[in-house]
Design a protein around this motif. Sequence first.
Motif: not given
Length: 379
Positions: A320-325
């Motif tokens: 989820x954190x990577x997806x925000x990038x």
Amino acid sequence: MSKQGKPLGKEKDKPSCAGCGAELQTLSKDRPGYVPATALGAEGAICQRCFRIRNYNDAAQVSMDHDEFLRLLGGIASTDSLVVHIVDLFDFEGSLISGLQRFVGANPVLLVVNKIDLLPKGTNYNRIRNWVQRQAKAQGLRTVDVVLCSAKKGMGFERVVESVEQLRGRRDVYVVGATNVGKSTLINRLISDYSDLDRELTVSRFPGTTLDEIRIPLDDGKAIVDTPGIVYPSRLTELVPRGVLGALLPDKPIKPLVYQLDAGQTLFFGSLVRFDYTRGANLSFTLYTANGLKVHRTKLERADDLYAQHKGELLAPPTAEELEQMPAWTRHSLRIPRGSESDVFISGLGWIRVNGTSGAQVEVYVSKGVKVLVREALI
């Protein structure tokens, strides 16, 4: 080719990194070519970035001046050279340089198609080569020869060398391609097989590893010139965080997955791509993607809720954190013509073979800017 053991690097007064070609400097860790002052004068010095790639599989984010990049590419047209254009068969349309003739002028182009070792076992390479020739011609690329190879495995490498020797005459050889297509790997094979040079170009999964022109001297006074990889943001591999690259880039022969779908079903490739089969008869679809990439099937009516609740978790990678990038998804509506044998190609992911000629309607959701198209089936 040279047996003289000349130093690998640019032919200029200022020292350059033997791994990526960047001019060595001691002022800024955030710019290409940084080395500690104590290492600046060392023979065969490599920059800190190359050191970290080779020893820790890690790379700092650096940028190359855009004007300098265009100058390097555009300068080829004014030379008398053989141009070797390397493309990645796994990402053919994504790695083929559009408008290449604008950069190379009247110089002949040898098209080297790398990474054939990723194709499933039993693939007919003659059919693949014919397919490549048709696709290159359709893209307006004029080539004097097409060679299939795997620089990593050494497959077809002798044929590459033979073509280069036959076509170059007494000219320089410029090697061009998009990022991460295997340029440095191929050139390292040339170095190890045909010269006494004891240095290697830096090779990694990270896009843009080569940052400046690198000249490899030949025994007739000419050179093989490795150029920086062209960065195409239309490739998913350029948009994902570095931690996701390993899931997207296959390193073993692809094991195709076959899904039998009715209209109204959806496939999720982690949280990277969504594929909806929206209209048509019951069909099978063959997935040619990295073996480790997780695929999840669901009903179209449940797809929105599933993504909202499980992106970055059940549907991963990325987290989820990577997806925000990453850029937000955009939708591509595609029609598969009746009577055709077609692939749905998604640059950086792979492709989906539509099995059957009854025609279909599909929708693909992927980060904005990624190249998505329907093409003649590769396999």
